[in-house]
Design an enzyme around this catalytic site. Structure first.
Site, mmCIF file in Angstrom:
data_model
loop_
_atom_site.group_PDB
_atom_site.id
_atom_site.type_symbol
_atom_site.label_atom_id
_atom_site.label_comp_id
_atom_site.label_asym_id
_atom_site.label_seq_id
_atom_site.Cartn_x
_atom_site.Cartn_y
_atom_site.Cartn_z
ATOM 1 N N GLU A 118 84.122 -5.662 22.283
ATOM 2 C CA GLU A 118 85.085 -6.745 22.505
ATOM 3 C C GLU A 118 84.676 -7.629 23.683
ATOM 4 O OE1 GLU A 118 89.885 -7.546 22.436
ATOM 5 O OE2 GLU A 118 89.158 -5.552 23.006
ATOM 6 N N ASP A 172 92.802 -14.291 25.308
ATOM 7 C CA ASP A 172 92.263 -13.369 26.290
ATOM 8 C C ASP A 172 90.916 -12.766 25.892
ATOM 9 O OD1 ASP A 172 92.463 -11.324 28.470
ATOM 10 O OD2 ASP A 172 92.696 -10.000 26.749
ATOM 11 N N ASP A 188 91.753 -10.726 20.721
ATOM 12 C CA ASP A 188 93.086 -10.862 20.164
ATOM 13 C C ASP A 188 93.610 -12.282 20.395
ATOM 14 O OD1 ASP A 188 93.592 -10.941 22.867
ATOM 15 O OD2 ASP A 188 94.438 -8.923 22.967
ATOM 16 N N TYR A 222 97.762 -2.766 29.345
ATOM 17 C CA TYR A 222 96.853 -3.879 29.063
ATOM 18 C C TYR A 222 96.145 -4.346 30.335
ATOM 19 C CZ TYR A 222 99.442 -3.488 24.779
ATOM 20 O OH TYR A 222 100.006 -2.968 23.630
#
Length: 525
Positions: A498, A103, A106, A254
């Site tokens: 990220e 994704d 991670d 999430y």
């Protein structure tokens, strides 16, 4: 008496002059409002023209991130620090779920954003495949797409079952390790007739329907398989309605879904393009348009909200025409187009209805988390819509009395792309690997850990290290700047540092649209 008479005459003439000036000013304003905001001559539609090397180079770099994110047994691996990983994913259910893509930074496989990634990649290829081909980037895009669709097919083993996740985010986020050395359990999460997940099933249907169009002229057998799964998934999604965020409340931390009706419209729109079946068009216009589409209200396009994307996608039917559409369906299509134009008006910085949610340097800025998500997705829609206008020779879009051309939309999209590529106060490219200055501490497990390191699950020394990543996550689009145009290059700053595969998908679409100018196809079939 003479002075008084003279003064009165002056006042009279002054009033006449003021009135005349006001009339002239009003006429000038009226004329200006009737004219396009920029009166450049529109390019003539045709095959790809001159290549913009900056965007071509950036496109080639952006596509490499999909290679970085691949799970499974790698084929023709071009990323030296990546290797095979997650080869046993799905085995507990007798499935091969080893493919797909991680994704973000991670090692989770979240089906909802992954399917969105495939849908947007497909859309980008359908609109701009010729432009990708012109700069030799079509094959990498097709490779990335098929790596995901292979996974999505395997994740749908029967009509009313879809595996929507591999891995436990609680466990995954307690580890900092390379994907090649993962040893933790990777449980599966699924939806079915009792455990609902309409938005995930519908987004997966959209992805496979759009991909079926991409592969139609390349591999008809594979295309047919994709479409078969897409139709089954749409029926499943529409029949057993319910949000996966309700079925699995732990996932709200999430990718929490704010609703599923937008995904139903999005999926039906893609199925109409893929099949020509009029029932799908009726579904999005006559049957559910008024209730689901939120006509007239602009929204932001994202992995969670597909309304703006659907409005632009259905605008192409209204713009290029559909001979089989009924009057009621055409009314619905007109409402989608009207709303798409409201979206465009909100993006144009000089429009009377322009959003004020921008940084001082002009970047659209909606959220401090993953800030680049919205400007990239909005700019992709702007390029697509501008090309619909160009190909159809639609000269202007109207925004509360002012008019704007396709070139205005394109200039807006270029301004956002240029900001991302380094034309910003930080003089920093937010696309890793592009330019001479880009983030060195990307929040990405595999990139942050040397290939020879044996960390087990507890390699957090590499998360907190202040050294540059030993491996470059080429093509990663980091989260982006704060509202004040600043960026803190720290690996532990996941808010800004990220990357994600779904942001990369819309960036690929945006850059592909800017590589050169050409006509878009008036039909995908």
């Amino acid at each position: 008496m003479g002075v008084a008479k003279y003064t009165k005459g002056c006042c009279g003439w002054l009033i006449v002059l003021i009135v005349a000036a006001l009339v002239v000013t009003a006429a000038v304003v009226a004329i200006k409002k009737r004219k396009p905001h920029h009166a450049e001559v529109l390019p003539v539609p045709g095959p790809p023209g001159a290549i913009n090397q900056k965007y071509a180079d950036a496109l080639g770099i952006a596509l490499q991130f999909f290679q970085v994110q691949k799970s499974g047994k790698l084929v023709n691996n071009k990323i030296s620090w990546r290797g095979d990983s997650a080869l046993d994913d799905g085995r507990e259910a007798g499935l091969d779920l080893s493919k797909g893509m991680y994704d973000a930074g991670d090692h989770m496989k979240f089906g909802f954003p992954m399917a969105y990634t495939a849908t947007v990649l497909s859309w980008s290829i359908l609109e701009y495949g010729d432009q990708m081909s012109a700069v030799k980037q079509l094959n990498p895009a097709l490779d990335a797409l098929k790596w995901i669709t292979d996974y999505l097919i395997n994740a749908h083993p029967s009509d009313n079952v879809l595996y929507i996740q591999v891995g436990d985010p609680e466990i995954d986020h307690k580890c900092w390790e390379r994907p090649e050395t993962m040893a933790e359990k990777r449980p599966l999460t699924k939806i079915d007739q009792k455990t609902h997940g309409t938005e995930v099933a519908a987004e997966t249907a959209a992805a496979l329907a759009a991909a079926s169009l991409v592969f139609k002229s390349i591999n008809t057998t594979y295309s047919d398989l994709l479409l078969h799964h897409a139709q089954q998934l749409f029926t499943f999604a529409d029949t057993y309605r319910g949000s996966y965020s309700v079925s699995y409340p732990q996932l709200q931390n999430y990718y929490n879904s704010t609703g599923y009706v937008d995904e139903l419209l999005w999926a039906a729109s893609w199925l109409y393009h893929a099949t020509g079946d009029q029932t799908y068009l009726s579904y999005v216009t006559v049957e559910n348009g008024k209730a689901f589409a939120d006509w007239g209200r602009p929204t932001w396009f994202s992995w969670d909200d597909k309304r703006a994307g659907t409005q632009v996608l259905l605008s192409r039917i209204n713009i290029f025409g559909s001979k089989q559409s009924s009057n009621a369906e055409n009314v619905g299509l007109q409402m989608y187009r009207k709303t798409a134009e409201a979206v465009m008006c909100g993006l144009l910085p000089d429009s009377p209805t322009a959003t004020s949610s921008r940084t001082e340097s002009g970047l659209l800025w909606i959220d401090e988390w993953n800030a680049l998500q919205h400007p990239v997705a909005a700019s992709f829609l702007a390029v697509v819509y501008s090309d619909y206008m160009l190909t159809s020779q639609t000269p202007e879009v109207h925004c509360n009395g002012d008019s704007y051309t396709p070139i205005d939309l394109r200039k807006f999209a270029m301004s956002q792309a240029d900001y991302i590529l380094g034309d910003n106060p930080m003089k920093l490219s937010y696309l890793v690997g592009y330019g001479s200055s880009y983030p060195q501490q990307v929040h990405h497990r595999g990139a942050s850990i040397p290939t020879e390191a044996n960390t087990g699950c507890k390699g957090f020394q590499w998360l907190t290290s202040t050294e540059p990543n030993p491996n470059v996550a080429t093509g990663a689009l980091v989260g982006g700047p704060f509202k004040n145009d600043s960026y803190i290059d720290l690996r532990n700053n996941s808010m800004q540092a990220e990357p994600s595969t779904y942001n990369s998908a819309v960036l690929v679409g945006l850059l592909s649209g800017l590589v050169t100018t050409s006509s878009v196809a008036q039909s995908f079939t």
